[in-house]
Design a protein around this motif. Structure first.
Motif: not given
Lengths: 161, 388
Positions: B354-359
């Motif tokens: 999810k963090l990667a997608l937020t980035m």
């Protein structure tokens, strides 16, 4: 920045000022001036940055910002034969880390350090664009491909280690 | 989806008819708008990886009302696993210069620059000599265009176009906010065309042989061919020009060592394709686009190590300007280390994804936005290797 004040040689400082003048003391030429400066001193200690800042009429912080941003600039003196080990992915998966460990073990220094006699220093790079030759080591301008930990000693022998 | 069989071609490095001056003679007699239409018609898309239609870029820049415009050749080839531009500039630099001069002629620019990666400085002296000669030759033709060269200083981020402009202007290579796009405000905040080295070579080929010749190769969405840099577990590492639109399984058959478990398409910022998806993956803009890096991994390689290396790379090369990328890269790296050591439960990987997608949504430039490509594709396909 470093705590010990370094006394720069006057002749070198004059040479640096001459370089700045050759670029018309243009702040837009900062990077080119720093390349030349590193050519003169071998590295860019705070004292050199102060001279550049004064000549180009820039804040020292701005010069420091550029020096620390680009990996080509170094604030540590490098060895006579600077050893760079490529840590790009192709080199990494083909065992660059073991090669690095071997250099560290033999020279007894860490990444970013120089040997006591100033002959060798070790640094890591990110991809020299020779992935077909992985793992790759460069010493000065010379490129060594497909280096194995066993081959490290032979390479160093070329430099009279 | 349209497919092509794997086919080796020889356009980029073909020196048999490398009479670049004749190409220029022919082109500068034409109407610039017609030349641009030819480039648009050819379907040529940028070869750096992002794939923006080259002709449109030129048209937008031409339409800008400005006395000063620039042409920049992006030779800051820093994507791990890519080494095609080095080879092109070493073997056929005149084709690149020709592409730049044609671009200058079309958009009305009088200055062009090559931004050469600092690690390629060994090419500098030779290139300078050839550029001087080229400048002299085109001046004699009455074409008002001069090429210069600028050297990078070892920052991956400077391959991002707006960071490259900042670096050329003498600043830290930190990407700018977009818009404005380079076509409106690029180098020195003037309208600028910035193209990849390889793109410019195809431009000179299209001007020599016409857009129809270029269209003979490739698919509807991916016209032409492309130079690939093949590395990793392969008996034949090196540079190969191949037709676009081939399925990955044919590529692996040709270049793999018989034990290929995954191919990283597009370098550190690209996608990792596992064996089970080789058949359905097309190399091209309709499938997985690539700046040319094809890194092959066999079953002896740990995908945890591969991912760990990519994340270390991004952590180091993030310019630090925007929080999603600066902190995100560090947290992804710490996160997989914690899962590996058992300090975090495997389900934590979902949080990291999810963090990667937020980035991908929140980062300012392509660097932070693309970390999710390798991260999520490796986690999804090699989850067990990350955990155990």
């Amino acid at each position: 920045m470093s705590h010990i004040k370094i006394q720069l040689k006057e002749a070198q400082v004059n040479q640096l000022k001459e370089v700045c003048r050759s670029f018309d003391n243009d702040p837009g030429e900062l990077i080119n001036v720093l390349h030349k400066a590193q050519g003169i001193f071998g590295y860019l200690p705070a004292e050199v940055q102060e001279v550049v800042a004064r000549e180009l009429q820039l804040p020292v912080a701005k010069v420091y910002g550029v020096v620390t941003f680009y990996s080509f600039f170094t604030m540590q003196p490098k060895g006579l034969h600077p050893i760079s080990i490529c840590m790009g992915t192709a080199c990494y998966v083909r065992g660059a880390e073991k090669v690095l460990d071997e250099f560290r073990r033999i020279l007894n220094i860490n990444v970013g350090e120089s040997t006591a006699d100033g002959k060798f220093s070790i640094s890591c790079l990110r991809c020299v664009g020779a992935c077909g030759l992985a793992p790759v080591v460069t010493i000065g301008e010379k490129v060594y491909g497909r280096v194995s930990p066993d081959g490290v000693k032979d390479i160093l022998r070329e430099y009279e280690f | 989806m349209e497919k092509r069989n794997l086919k080796k071609v020889d356009i980029i490095f073909d020196i048999s008819e490398c009479d670049y001056l004749a190409v220029l003679d022919k082109t500068i007699l034409r109407d610039p708008d017609e030349v641009i239409l030819d480039i648009i018609d050819s379907g040529l898309k940028g070869r750096g990886g992002a794939g923006f239609p080259t002709g449109l870029k030129w048209k937008f820049t031409k339409n800008e009302d400005s006395e000063i415009k620039y042409v920049i050749c992006n030779a800051d080839e820093g994507e791990p696993g890519t080494f095609k531009d080095r080879e092109i500039l070493d073997r056929v630099p005149e084709k690149v210069f020709t592409g730049m001069a044609i671009c200058g002629f079309c958009i009305g620019a009088k200055e062009g620059y090559i931004y050469l990666r600092g690690e390629y400085n060994f090419l500098l002296e030779e290139l300078k000599m050839k550029i001087d000669l080229f400048n002299k030759q085109i001046r004699e033709k009455g074409l008002e265009f001069t090429i210069g060269i600028r050297s990078g200083s070892g920052a991956y981020i400077c391959g991002e176009e707006s960071a490259l402009f900042e670096s050329m202007e003498g600043y830290r290579g930190e990407p700018r906010n977009k818009p404005p796009y380079p076509t409106v405000a690029g180098y020195n905040w003037k309208p600028t065309v910035i193209n990849n080295v390889e793109t410019l070579v195809y431009v000179s080929m299209i001007c020599r042989l016409g857009p129809d010749k270029f269209k003979e190769l490739g698919t509807k969405d991916s016209r032409g061919s492309k130079v690939f840099s093949v590395s990793g577990d392969t008996p034949s590492a090196g540079i190969f020009e191949l037709e676009l639109g081939m399925p990955l399984n044919e590529f692996v058959e040709e270049f793999g060592d018989g034990d290929t478990k995954a191919v990283q398409v597009g370098g550190a910022s690209g996608h990792c394709v596992p064996r089970k998806q080789f058949n359905e993956t097309i190399i091209g803009f309709e499938g997985i686009p690539t700046g040319g890096s094809m890194m092959i991994f066999n079953s002896s390689r740990s995908m945890y190590n591969v991912l760990h290396d990519y994340l270390e790379f991004f952590t180091e090369e993030s310019c630090g300007q925007c929080t999603p990328c600066r902190v995100g890269c560090q947290q992804l790296l710490k996160g997989i280390e914690a899962v590996k050591k058992g300090e975090r439960k495997p389900a934590y990987l979902e949080e990291l994804k999810k963090l990667a997608l937020t980035m991908k949504v929140a980062a300012k430039c392509g660097l932070g936005q693309s970390v999710a490509n390798p991260f999520n594709s490796i986690i999804d396909n090699f989850r067990e290797e990350i955990i155990y």
